[in-house]
Write a protein that holds these residues in place. Structure first.
Motif, PDB file in Angstrom:
ATOM      1  N   ILE A 101       0.839  -1.199   0.000  1.00  0.00           N
ATOM      2  CA  ILE A 101       0.000   0.000   0.000  1.00  0.00           C
ATOM      3  C   ILE A 101       0.876   1.251   0.000  1.00  0.00           C
ATOM      4  O   ILE A 101       0.572   2.243  -0.665  1.00  0.00           O
ATOM      5  CB  ILE A 101      -0.949   0.006   1.221  1.00  0.00           C
ATOM      6  N   SER A 102       1.984   1.213   0.725  1.00  0.00           N
ATOM      7  CA  SER A 102       2.915   2.337   0.725  1.00  0.00           C
ATOM      8  C   SER A 102       3.432   2.601  -0.684  1.00  0.00           C
ATOM      9  O   SER A 102       3.495   3.752  -1.131  1.00  0.00           O
ATOM     10  CB  SER A 102       4.096   2.037   1.667  1.00  0.00           C
ATOM     11  N   LEU A 145      -7.247  -6.993   0.339  1.00  0.00           N
ATOM     12  CA  LEU A 145      -6.241  -6.072   0.867  1.00  0.00           C
ATOM     13  C   LEU A 145      -6.695  -5.467   2.194  1.00  0.00           C
ATOM     14  O   LEU A 145      -5.915  -5.379   3.148  1.00  0.00           O
ATOM     15  CB  LEU A 145      -5.973  -4.946  -0.131  1.00  0.00           C
ATOM     16  N   LEU A 146      -7.963  -5.053   2.237  1.00  0.00           N
ATOM     17  CA  LEU A 146      -8.483  -4.417   3.450  1.00  0.00           C
ATOM     18  C   LEU A 146      -8.474  -5.392   4.623  1.00  0.00           C
ATOM     19  O   LEU A 146      -8.060  -5.035   5.739  1.00  0.00           O
ATOM     20  CB  LEU A 146      -9.901  -3.910   3.195  1.00  0.00           C
ATOM     21  N   ALA A 147      -8.878  -6.620   4.369  1.00  0.00           N
ATOM     22  CA  ALA A 147      -8.902  -7.617   5.435  1.00  0.00           C
ATOM     23  C   ALA A 147      -7.492  -7.875   5.971  1.00  0.00           C
ATOM     24  O   ALA A 147      -7.279  -7.976   7.193  1.00  0.00           O
ATOM     25  CB  ALA A 147      -9.525  -8.918   4.925  1.00  0.00           C
ATOM     26  N   GLU A 148      -6.515  -7.939   5.066  1.00  0.00           N
ATOM     27  CA  GLU A 148      -5.140  -8.191   5.493  1.00  0.00           C
ATOM     28  C   GLU A 148      -4.564  -7.001   6.252  1.00  0.00           C
ATOM     29  O   GLU A 148      -3.834  -7.155   7.232  1.00  0.00           O
ATOM     30  CB  GLU A 148      -4.273  -8.523   4.276  1.00  0.00           C
ATOM     31  N   LEU A 164      -7.911   4.263   2.527  1.00  0.00           N
ATOM     32  CA  LEU A 164      -6.754   4.034   1.655  1.00  0.00           C
ATOM     33  C   LEU A 164      -7.092   3.050   0.537  1.00  0.00           C
ATOM     34  O   LEU A 164      -6.778   3.284  -0.630  1.00  0.00           O
ATOM     35  CB  LEU A 164      -5.569   3.506   2.466  1.00  0.00           C
ATOM     36  N   ILE A 165      -7.740   1.956   0.897  1.00  0.00           N
ATOM     37  CA  ILE A 165      -8.095   0.946  -0.099  1.00  0.00           C
ATOM     38  C   ILE A 165      -9.091   1.507  -1.106  1.00  0.00           C
ATOM     39  O   ILE A 165      -8.987   1.266  -2.312  1.00  0.00           O
ATOM     40  CB  ILE A 165      -8.679  -0.307   0.583  1.00  0.00           C
ATOM     41  N   GLN A 170     -10.378   3.392  -6.384  1.00  0.00           N
ATOM     42  CA  GLN A 170     -11.055   4.435  -7.163  1.00  0.00           C
ATOM     43  C   GLN A 170     -10.223   4.848  -8.373  1.00  0.00           C
ATOM     44  O   GLN A 170     -10.748   5.111  -9.451  1.00  0.00           O
ATOM     45  CB  GLN A 170     -11.306   5.651  -6.261  1.00  0.00           C
ATOM     46  N   TYR A 171      -8.909   4.905  -8.204  1.00  0.00           N
ATOM     47  CA  TYR A 171      -8.031   5.296  -9.298  1.00  0.00           C
ATOM     48  C   TYR A 171      -7.636   4.108 -10.172  1.00  0.00           C
ATOM     49  O   TYR A 171      -6.833   4.266 -11.094  1.00  0.00           O
ATOM     50  CB  TYR A 171      -6.766   5.963  -8.746  1.00  0.00           C
TER      51      TYR A 171
END
Length: 216
Positions: A101-102, A145-148, A164-165, A170-171
């Motif tokens: 994510i970073s 991703l969100l769950a992790e 963030l997710i 969205q993009y």
């Protein structure tokens, strides 16, 4: 072309007493001041259908905090270049979802600043021992991703994680191409994606062969 013919980072750091990051920004701003002179003169050495690759510094400040590279891109556009960004994320850096994510946020920052088509690449895949660990990051599901993320971080960050997710999704940015330098097919596929972004070859003249009317 080599920017060190215009200005040298080592010289700037020595003469002005700047650190690596400050010196680099000074050098890039000096390049910006010389876009119409030095860079234009260098670009005049190339033909209209030449294919140029600019190797940019990796410091994210140049893409997110100062307008140097955006102005550099606009200069290329005024010279009638079709431009896209190839963003390289070191696959060895991606050890868990937080680092992924970073990396996405850094790439997204460059996308928003430069306003150009992006090809996002997980580089150095040939050095990764267990490629299965990275497969889930090539085209991941936002819910996964969100769950992790929520499993790895404290409960007070759940709202931030969700935002963030959603931003990444969205993009439509969560899409990376793996680059394995040992496989020609991997290189060719990535090159085709870049060619598509800059419409390379689409302006080429169609070659028509003249036939004799008597020929079948």
């Amino acid at each position: 072309m080599d920017i060190r013919e215009l200005i040298s980072l080592d010289d700037v750091m020595e003469e002005l007493g700047l650190g690596p990051n400050g010196g680099l920004i000074y050098c890039m701003e000096h390049l910006e001041e010389n876009l119409d002179d030095w860079l234009s003169e260098e670009l005049d050495n190339y033909l209209d259908d030449d294919y140029l690759v600019f190797d940019c510094p990796g410091q994210i400040e140049l893409f997110s905090h100062v307008p140097v590279l955006k102005n550099f891109v606009e200069h290329l556009k005024r010279k009638n270049f079709n431009v896209c960004v190839v963003y390289l994320l070191d696959s060895q850096f991606i050890t868990d979802v937080t680092k992924f994510i970073s990396g996405c946020m850094a790439s997204l920052s460059a996308m928003v600043q430069l306003e150009l088509p992006h090809v996002n690449i997980l580089s150095k895949m040939d050095l990764v021992r267990n490629k299965r660990d990275l497969e889930k990051y090539l085209n991941p599901e936002p819910t996964t991703l969100l769950a992790e993320l929520n499993r790895r971080m404290a409960p007070q960050f759940e709202k931030l994680n969700k935002s963030l997710i959603e931003l990444v999704d969205q993009y439509s940015m969560v899409s990376f191409l793996p680059l394995d330098l040992r496989k020609e097919s991997s290189i060719q596929y990535i090159l085709s994606q870049i060619d598509n972004c800059i419409q390379y070859g689409e302006d080429a003249d169609v070659k028509i062969k003249d036939f004799d009317p008597d020929d079948d």
